[in-house]
Design a protein around this motif. Structure first.
Motif: not given
Length: 189
Positions: A60-70, A30-41
């Motif tokens: 600090k401000y882009v990559i580590q913010a991606i999973p924050q809402y989840a 379910v949460f593998s999309w987070i890893i995919a978005r981080v890798n894409a960035k």
């Protein structure tokens, strides 16, 4: 019925507020999309054109913010958090696109504050616990909110939030809020 109404049958229903709306059995899937978005960035940035200071800001401000809402809603699996941290470490130490780079310090050291010799990167597991604790604190201090009323009606209608238990067939969201409650309980006074 779909043929008669001429409505397409969808296998996946997509996302709602950035989270997948259909859930499977495996939280890792379910949460593998987070890893995919981080890798894409990370793959989109050209490392050889970015200084160490630029990499630090991007992490600090882009990559580590991606999973924050989840992380505010669900407790992420440890494997997801460690995979994200591995991707970040690989990006941090890589000197160009083809080479892996030399890891001069452990990731645990880089997560320390700068005063302690680290880089101040966030520990994703600790951040997840803190965000769930914040959600539990809001449940405790504002029980008449819409979502507080919903959870009270589903899981602890005859008691209060502090004495609420897991219950039968709890949702992932409720289980995560209970983890947040466990985080704040030792510090309540």
């Amino acid at each position: 019925m779909a043929e008669e109404l001429r409505i397409p049958i969808l296998q996946r229903t997509g996302t709602y507020l950035g989270l997948p709306s259909d859930w499977g059995r495996s939280r890792k899937e379910v949460f593998s999309w987070i890893i995919a978005r981080v890798n894409a960035k990370l793959e989109g940035w050209k490392e050889q054109l970015i200084s160490k200071g630029g990499k630090e800001i991007l992490i600090k401000y882009v990559i580590q913010a991606i999973p924050q809402y989840a992380m505010m809603i669900f407790q992420l699996p440890i494997s997801i958090c460690s995979s994200i941290e591995k991707c970040i470490a690989r990006f941090w130490w890589r000197t160009n696109q083809n080479k892996g780079g030399v890891y001069w310090k452990k990731w645990d050291v880089l997560k320390d504050q700068k005063i302690q010799g680290g880089m101040g990167f966030r520990d994703l597991l600790t951040l997840n616990k803190a965000l769930l604790g914040k959600r539990a604190w809001r449940m405790l201090t504002n029980p008449d909110s819409l979502w507080g009323t919903l959870f009270r009606g589903l899981y602890f209608h005859s008691s209060n939030f502090l004495s609420a238990v897991r219950g039968n067939r709890p949702s992932w969201g409720w289980q995560s809020i209970l983890k947040g409650k466990d985080t704040i309980l030792p510090n309540l006074c």
